[in-house]
Enzyme design. Sequence first.
Site, PDB file in Angstrom:
ATOM      1  N   HIS A  17       1.722   4.410  -2.862  1.00  0.00           N
ATOM      2  CA  HIS A  17       1.758   5.869  -2.730  1.00  0.00           C
ATOM      3  C   HIS A  17       3.084   6.429  -3.236  1.00  0.00           C
ATOM      4  O   HIS A  17       3.119   7.380  -4.021  1.00  0.00           O
ATOM      5  CB  HIS A  17       1.632   6.258  -1.251  1.00  0.00           C
ATOM      6  CG  HIS A  17       0.256   6.217  -0.695  1.00  0.00           C
ATOM      7  ND1 HIS A  17      -0.813   6.882  -1.261  1.00  0.00           N
ATOM      8  CD2 HIS A  17      -0.236   5.602   0.412  1.00  0.00           C
ATOM      9  CE1 HIS A  17      -1.892   6.675  -0.528  1.00  0.00           C
ATOM     10  NE2 HIS A  17      -1.575   5.895   0.487  1.00  0.00           N
ATOM     11  N   HIS A  37       0.832  -1.214   0.000  1.00  0.00           N
ATOM     12  CA  HIS A  37       0.000   0.000   0.000  1.00  0.00           C
ATOM     13  C   HIS A  37       0.865   1.263   0.000  1.00  0.00           C
ATOM     14  O   HIS A  37       0.710   2.139  -0.867  1.00  0.00           O
ATOM     15  CB  HIS A  37      -0.912  -0.025   1.234  1.00  0.00           C
ATOM     16  CG  HIS A  37      -1.809   1.158   1.352  1.00  0.00           C
ATOM     17  ND1 HIS A  37      -3.138   1.123   0.984  1.00  0.00           N
ATOM     18  CD2 HIS A  37      -1.591   2.414   1.808  1.00  0.00           C
ATOM     19  CE1 HIS A  37      -3.687   2.302   1.206  1.00  0.00           C
ATOM     20  NE2 HIS A  37      -2.765   3.104   1.703  1.00  0.00           N
ATOM     21  N   GLU A  38       1.768   1.366   0.972  1.00  0.00           N
ATOM     22  CA  GLU A  38       2.566   2.591   1.099  1.00  0.00           C
ATOM     23  C   GLU A  38       3.546   2.768  -0.055  1.00  0.00           C
ATOM     24  O   GLU A  38       3.807   3.889  -0.492  1.00  0.00           O
ATOM     25  CB  GLU A  38       3.302   2.603   2.439  1.00  0.00           C
ATOM     26  CG  GLU A  38       2.394   2.603   3.662  1.00  0.00           C
ATOM     27  CD  GLU A  38       1.393   3.752   3.696  1.00  0.00           C
ATOM     28  OE1 GLU A  38       1.626   4.786   3.028  1.00  0.00           O
ATOM     29  OE2 GLU A  38       0.360   3.621   4.391  1.00  0.00           O
ATOM     30  N   HIS A  41       3.639   6.137  -6.968  1.00  0.00           N
ATOM     31  CA  HIS A  41       2.777   7.140  -7.603  1.00  0.00           C
ATOM     32  C   HIS A  41       3.485   8.499  -7.569  1.00  0.00           C
ATOM     33  O   HIS A  41       3.580   9.204  -8.589  1.00  0.00           O
ATOM     34  CB  HIS A  41       1.438   7.204  -6.859  1.00  0.00           C
ATOM     35  CG  HIS A  41       0.404   8.056  -7.521  1.00  0.00           C
ATOM     36  ND1 HIS A  41      -0.844   8.254  -6.985  1.00  0.00           N
ATOM     37  CD2 HIS A  41       0.417   8.778  -8.670  1.00  0.00           C
ATOM     38  CE1 HIS A  41      -1.547   9.044  -7.767  1.00  0.00           C
ATOM     39  NE2 HIS A  41      -0.806   9.377  -8.799  1.00  0.00           N
TER      40      HIS A  41
END
Length: 601
Positions: A395, A391-392, A398
């Site tokens: 980020h 998940h992190e 991205h």
Amino acid sequence: MAEVKKIKTREEIPQEYKWKVDKIYENVEQWEKDFENLKTIVLKISNYVGKLGEGKHLLEYLRLDEKISRLAGKLAVYAHLKSDENTANSTYQALRDKIFTYIAEIGSAQAFFIPEILSLPDGEVEKELETTQELKMYDFLLRDILRKKPHVLTKEKEELMAAVSDCLNAPDRIFSMLSDADMTFKVIKDEEGNDIELMESNYGSFIQSKDRRVRKDAFKGLFETYNKYKNTFAASLTSSIKNFIFISKTRNYDCALECSLKPNNIPLEVYYNTVDTINKNLNSLHRYVKVKKKLLGLDEIHMYDLYVPIIDTPKENIEFEKAVETVKEGLKPLGEEYIGIFEEGIKDGWIDIYPNKGKRGGAYSSGDYDTMPYVLLNYDFKLNDVSTLAHEMGHSIHSYYSRKNQPYIYSDYSLFVAEVASTTNESLLINYLIDKEQDKNKKLYLINQQLEQIRTTVFRQVMFAEFEKVTHESIEKGNPLTSEDLSKIWHDLNVKYFGEDMIVDEEIDIEWARIPHFYRDFYVYQYATGYAAANSFAKEILEKGESAVSSYKEFLKSGSSDYPINVLKKAGVDMTTPKPLEDTIKRFNELLDMLEKENKI
């Protein structure tokens, strides 16, 4: 008596498991030198007051503004990362306070810019965009400013708003210091009877324990402690809400929600439709509670039973290195380039991996245009921690793509799309894990994990969003909210969302006090919309391969070069309709069908 297991200090954590913040500054002295440099550069801002009608001076100012913002961002990232390593370290707390206070002063100095742009004669900005070639890059930025004309104040009022911004952010700071640095929790016994110091960073593992006594003790220990400070948390949260309402009224918005959504050109209907779509489908969540109660063999299901896996599996202890390899396998559909960036992040020290005494809890991605991405974890060797890594890093990658492909002014992405890339990673990972698993019980365990992703990221976050909606509307109508009022609102929402099978324990009523995102007004609904968009992206990537990956990467590279609704729509996801959310609920129901079929319920 068994010895209490103490969490490690920062110094006891090996260097290879810490992020490399020294790549930003080697020491505080270097930071201080740049801070003094920043203050010198900021003095030049005043040279451009009253001169922005001329394209040459407008361009010069925009370049100066970028130079200042980039340097301030670099200073701020270093300070907040170092302070989060140990929230009790006064040196870095002071550094953090110093830069964020000064950023408010910078905002005050810059406050003339937008009012002056808006005071220019109609068509003046557009004319300069046509005649000054180098201003072309700023076309979207400047036209977006012109769109916000009804909500921009006079120069003097903008200066005042900028000057008080640090004060208006005080409730968030108070919440953070109370919950992260000052509060201490009970010592409880783990499954083996060892005394363990309960902390926010290890609560997640306790609440998932197969031993009901452990999760009940952790649940009660955590929320009983929060309840002792209920009036302080209520004062902090309601002050934050009042501050945001003050800002929205001062800026001539009809309500706080409009103030949050309209700057990014997001229709209010997106928020209302999100809450409404979930409310229309709460029967799916009620069904989940009923299935979980049966599979756990419980006469009663309590709030502290929500996070325990339905299926028994061998106790796992997933080393971080294994987690990295697992995530890489799960993200293979995104292609070699993406995996290469992921590997670069691991090797180059993006991540601060393990918990330590005083370290900020939870997980996040940070960084700025002139730093590498940084990821804070509190890795605890569980499957959920593997998912958090995916998940992190979603980020951070991205951010990596956006900063590599956009100029500084468009390099940051909107909050509305902030959770899309991270959740796409999670979706791809869980799909991979389910597909490759041959053991029936482990497969069912993973199915439950995906159910939990949807429950917590969609249903739970929309419940949070509904809490925000109710509390803001109440205060906007002039109705004050005490800790008892906030707890009643929270209790009633839990009753509605989880249905008649759930025993809504009184301890849960104070849970609102624990949620840091409530200090970022109307942020949490974007977890739900983000998950729905991510579900769509992951489905397309797995079904269509390279063409879908190409479209997805264009989304990652877009930054804020267009409005977030448009960025997603260009990539094939239309969030102005309920379809992405309805498709996610459909997947939730399919997973429930699988559970019921396999377990003959």
